[in-house]
Design a protein around this motif. Structure first.
Motif, short mmCIF file in Angstrom:
data_model
loop_
_atom_site.label_atom_id
_atom_site.label_comp_id
_atom_site.label_asym_id
_atom_site.label_seq_id
_atom_site.Cartn_x
_atom_site.Cartn_y
_atom_site.Cartn_z
N UNK A 26 138.10 -49.03 -30.69
CA UNK A 26 139.13 -48.35 -30.07
C UNK A 26 139.99 -47.46 -31.39
N UNK A 27 140.90 -46.74 -31.19
CA UNK A 27 141.54 -46.23 -32.29
C UNK A 27 141.94 -47.03 -33.27
N UNK B 207 141.66 -59.19 -25.49
CA UNK B 207 143.07 -58.98 -24.70
C UNK B 207 144.51 -59.95 -25.06
N UNK B 208 144.44 -60.19 -26.29
CA UNK B 208 145.56 -61.12 -26.82
C UNK B 208 146.12 -60.56 -27.88
N UNK B 209 147.31 -60.50 -28.08
CA UNK B 209 148.30 -59.80 -29.33
C UNK B 209 148.27 -60.87 -30.23
N UNK C 62 150.54 -59.62 -24.40
CA UNK C 62 148.93 -59.28 -24.00
C UNK C 62 148.70 -57.89 -24.58
N UNK C 63 147.63 -57.40 -24.73
CA UNK C 63 147.34 -56.06 -24.95
C UNK C 63 146.27 -55.73 -23.91
N UNK C 64 146.32 -54.33 -23.73
CA UNK C 64 145.64 -53.79 -22.35
C UNK C 64 144.06 -53.61 -22.93
N UNK D 100 143.01 -50.88 -25.01
CA UNK D 100 143.63 -51.07 -26.46
C UNK D 100 142.93 -52.06 -27.29
#
Lengths: 275, 275
Positions: A99-100, A165-167, B243-245, B248
């Motif tokens: 991803x970016x 999917x987790x920050x 969470x992140x998408x 992303x």
């Protein structure tokens, strides 16, 4: 305190800034002495990979790197400095998307963004590569520490990573020496005496995650955490980190299946480009 | 010991087998007393989700479940008991693939194999579902423990999960109460004073991974670990796990892109089925 009680203690070991070519074991010895922490039999040292890599001269000045064509193209695709992208290409075994800001690679056998290359905790204009051989680094450090303190120890070279999917970042063991890194729980039983379904414990990764509670990611200057009392199995080896295949991985098995279908479609001449 | 030294202590809290309908707080109080551990301000309790879910009557007898058509088909695809597959379908928000033995789902907002349903530590012929609302469970337990011990505490309902391409289980926080679960390190600086690249710390997940060192996966009967001295930010809330998408996410961004291309191909009439 009850004698049956199991407990673990962790100490954050603060050091001066570690610079290229520094002797990390000597720095640890001084820091431990200043902290009045004397290593015991079975203690585990978790070391930040950036500190180990820096001491091993794995710091690169970006200005000295000339990106090739592939680095220019991929740098644009993943929004990375093309010179850093060039280093990613040189360092990694495989790039399979991203991803970016993060090209997803396999580097030294481990899933890593940007081949584990990081500008954090590197001097301005520089990046730090992963240690050349994190397992060997862990082994060398362990042997020297064991000799110095006359007891059996464990050493982990640890890194941070994000979860699907987790920050937020958790811990990952890049290289391990002196204890069993992943324990096989097959043959064990649950509280009702039934055989266990979950069969492996990522002991080394959990130790790094625990250490990250004290390490932080930034200017804390705690590149080492000593963990005491963890129920690890000491061995006089530096085990490879066992892996699972892409096909057998819950997260990637699907991607592989999708790729398989695509390839099958191609074979059956269903790709418009082949018509 | 040096006064500047940061340290964390963890205690494994052994309990009797927790059964459906048991009061988990009462059990903890007795276990803490027996272990001679008195909770302090800022202590974090990590509780195994299976213990919490069991106490909340989330135990299901498989014989009482009749699988529907979709469960029969997916059970075959993922090599799961169709009755368990039926429960997975009922419990999860989304299934998006998997491998034999594990359907990959999003359940209660979190990536989980088989909707987090587990036969380990459940009576024979039964499975344990995830707690209905792990965040609420954490909150209820925290409030009661805080009242009992007259201090501010943190509670995590934790689970195990595997890592991409990696053997072995690490920790995951399903529900958190009383402290900041993911810390934002943006605005912080590295050892050279440069802004940090890695910007979030998965504090709660790291606490669960640390606790797993003492919990084990099986018959150890240590469903709770008390963590003392962790540098957490106490709050009187139960934060959602940020969470992140998929777009992303380093691991899934690619899958999404591949899906996008597939859809684009379909739109452009390049799918043989549409011709």
């Amino acid at each position: 305190m009850n004698s049956e009680l199991t407990s673990i203690q962790m100490f954050g070991i603060k050091t001066p800034i570690i610079r290229a070519g520094d002797d990390v074991v000597q720095i640890l010895e001084t820091a431990l002495e200043e902290a009045c922490v004397e290593p015991f039999e079975g203690d585990i040292f978790v070391l930040a990979e950036s500190a180990v890599a820096t001491s091993e001269n794995r710091v690169v000045e970006l200005e000295r790197i000339t990106p090739g064509e592939r680095a220019l193209a991929l740098g644009e695709e993943y929004e990375l400095d093309p010179r850093e992208m060039e280093l990613v290409i040189r360092e990694c075994d495989e790039i399979f998307g991203g991803v970016p800001g993060a090209a997803l690679t396999i580097t030294k056998g481990i899933l890593a963004p940007n081949a584990g290359i990081d500008a954090s905790n590197a001097p301005e204009g520089h990046v730090v590569l992963l240690p050349e051989d994190p397992r060997k680094s862990a082994e060398n450090i362990r042997k020297r520490l064991e000799e110095r303190y006359s007891c059996r120890l464990g050493v982990i070279v640890g890194d941070s990573r994000t979860q699907p999917l987790r920050l937020g970042c958790t811990g990952l063991a890049l290289g391990v020496s002196g204890f069993v890194s992943v324990e096989d729980a097959r043959g064990a039983f649950d509280i009702f005496g039934k055989p266990l379904h979950i069969t492996h414990k990522a002991v080394a990764d959990n130790l790094v995650s625990a250490a990250e509670l004290l390490m932080g990611e930034g200017g804390e200057r705690v590149p080492c955490v000593l963990i005491r009392g963890a129920p690890v199995k000491l061995i006089d080896e530096s085990p490879e980190m066992p892996k699972i295949s892409m096909e057998g991985c819950m997260y990637f098995g699907n991607v592989i299946k999708a790729r398989g279908r695509k390839e099958e479609n191609l074979k059956q001449g269903q790709n418009p480009a082949s018509k």
